[in-house]
Design an enzyme around this catalytic site. Structure first.
Site, PDB file in Angstrom:
ATOM      1  N   HIS A  35       0.832  -1.209   0.000  1.00 15.50           N
ATOM      2  CA  HIS A  35       0.000   0.000   0.000  1.00 15.50           C
ATOM      3  C   HIS A  35       0.860   1.250   0.000  1.00 15.50           C
ATOM      4  O   HIS A  35       2.022   1.227   0.396  1.00 15.50           O
ATOM      5  CB  HIS A  35      -0.994  -0.001   1.161  1.00 15.50           C
TER       6      HIS A  35
ATOM      7  N   HIS B 179       1.794   3.899   1.538  1.00 11.64           N
ATOM      8  CA  HIS B 179       2.232   4.700   2.678  1.00 11.64           C
ATOM      9  C   HIS B 179       3.756   4.783   2.676  1.00 11.64           C
ATOM     10  O   HIS B 179       4.428   3.874   2.183  1.00 11.64           O
ATOM     11  CB  HIS B 179       1.739   4.088   3.999  1.00 11.64           C
TER      12      HIS B 179
ATOM     13  N   ASP C   6       6.058   4.247   4.659  1.00  9.26           N
ATOM     14  CA  ASP C   6       6.898   3.206   5.263  1.00  9.26           C
ATOM     15  C   ASP C   6       6.919   1.908   4.433  1.00  9.26           C
ATOM     16  O   ASP C   6       7.601   0.957   4.811  1.00  9.26           O
ATOM     17  CB  ASP C   6       6.506   2.931   6.725  1.00  9.26           C
ATOM     18  N   HIS C   7       6.190   1.863   3.329  1.00  4.67           N
ATOM     19  CA  HIS C   7       6.213   0.682   2.448  1.00  4.67           C
ATOM     20  C   HIS C   7       6.470   1.061   0.992  1.00  4.67           C
ATOM     21  O   HIS C   7       6.864   0.212   0.187  1.00  4.67           O
ATOM     22  CB  HIS C   7       4.890  -0.083   2.555  1.00  4.67           C
TER      23      HIS C   7
ATOM     24  N   HIS D 261      -7.455   0.536   4.536  1.00  7.29           N
ATOM     25  CA  HIS D 261      -6.274   1.167   5.148  1.00  7.29           C
ATOM     26  C   HIS D 261      -5.709   2.225   4.196  1.00  7.29           C
ATOM     27  O   HIS D 261      -5.299   3.295   4.620  1.00  7.29           O
ATOM     28  CB  HIS D 261      -5.232   0.103   5.478  1.00  7.29           C
TER      29      HIS D 261
ATOM     30  N   TYR E  34      -9.206   6.450  11.724  1.00 11.77           N
ATOM     31  CA  TYR E  34     -10.054   6.817  10.601  1.00 11.77           C
ATOM     32  C   TYR E  34     -11.494   7.043  11.067  1.00 11.77           C
ATOM     33  O   TYR E  34     -11.938   6.490  12.065  1.00 11.77           O
ATOM     34  CB  TYR E  34     -10.046   5.714   9.532  1.00 11.77           C
TER      35      TYR E  34
ATOM     36  N   HIS F 273       3.780  -5.223   8.011  1.00 13.38           N
ATOM     37  CA  HIS F 273       4.454  -4.942   9.289  1.00 13.38           C
ATOM     38  C   HIS F 273       4.745  -6.259   9.994  1.00 13.38           C
ATOM     39  O   HIS F 273       3.870  -7.129  10.077  1.00 13.38           O
ATOM     40  CB  HIS F 273       3.570  -4.090  10.205  1.00 13.38           C
TER      41      HIS F 273
END
Ligand SMILES: [Zn+2]
Length: 284
Positions: free
Chosen positions: A90, A92, A94-95, A166, A197, A231
């Protein structure tokens, strides 16, 4: 002046905040099962699935994770230029942060869902929750993957399951690996974290609550032996890694852990919905 201090701090520590630094601690790469390898950091994951006709690489971590991933692939004895498909769980930071760099060094085709393509192109700008705060180098998808669509290299098939919520294009990838004469179903969960959210009234994005509900149902129907995700904490990576390194070669085979993860994250989501409904009813 403030900017200079931040730049200097960043240069000294690699990353500005303690959590990111903690999540990004390097660990040596290793083979999980069959042709499936772990090439990520301690909490922010990345996976290499190898074939004689080139490799799949799933997720690029933070900007700062990319050099670790490159180093890990080479350390395992594989060539960066043999990575043919670069995938993302996804959009974000951090990925997706390391993807632009990884695409540059591998020359791989970058594949992403339509739902996340916009955010990837804009480097995280305009995220429905984070606005313009968690940015990363923009990357243009070479191919848009559809729900249920597969990519194949040699006899290795990677299938995308759209599990939005997400992020709008959050994607769960699945594949099969052979180990010791047995085939294992592998699930790489995108993320089912519902964070802070809004699901009631003015939703974080229109339809987000319905997306989460649908995605939990999709995930419940996936066969899973080896449970992995974006994660490490989703599947208790630290604990399993320790067991694996002390000889428990099936530490990552965890269908119960997969179901537990889904139950816990769905419960968390439902509680947020209930709480928001009550708060909505209480306000005039
Ligand atoms: Zn995320």
């Amino acid at each position: 002046m403030v900017a200079l201090v931040l730049v200097a701090t960043g240069a000294a520590n690699g990353q500005a905040d303690a959590t990111s630094r903690e999540w990004n601690k390097p660990i040596p790469p290793f083979r999980i099962a069959g042709n499936l390898y772990y090439v990520g950091a301690i909490e922010i994951t990345s996976y290499l699935i190898t074939t004689p006709q080139g490799h799949f690489l799933l997720d690029g971590g933070f900007v700062e994770t990319a050099p670790q991933i490159e180093h890990n692939i080479v350390q395992l004895g594989f060539k960066l230029s043999d990575v043919k498909y670069l995938l993302n769980s996804h959009a974000h930071y951090d990925h997706a942060g390391g993807l632009a760099e990884l695409k540059k060094v591998t020359g791989a085709r970058f594949v992403a869902s339509e739902g996340d393509a916009g955010l990837l192109r804009k480097g995280g700008h305009g995220d429905f929750r984070f606005g313009d705060t968690l940015l990363f180098p923009p990357i243009e998808p070479d191919k848009i993957i559809l729900d249920g669509e597969s990519l194949q290299l040699a006899d290795q098939v990677m299938t995308a399951h759209l599990t939005p919520g997400h992020t709008r294009g959050n994607t769960t990838w699945t594949t099969k690996v052979r180990e010791g004469g047995r085939m294992y179903d592998v699930v790489f969960v995108g993320s089912q974290s519902s964070l802070d959210y809004k699901f009631v009234g003015l939703e974080s994005y229109p339809g987000i609550a319905a997306d989460f509900v649908k995605s939990f149902a999709v995930l419940r129907n996936l066969p899973c032996d080896i449970f992995l995700g974006s994660h490490g904490s989703f599947f208790h990576f630290a604990d399993k890694h320790e067991r694996f390194m002390s000889g428990d070669t099936s530490a990552f085979v965890d269908p119960d852990g997969y179901n537990r993860y889904l139950s816990e994250s769905e419960k968390d989501f439902r509680q947020k919905v209930d709480r928001q409904r009550q708060q909505g009813a209480a306000s005039p």
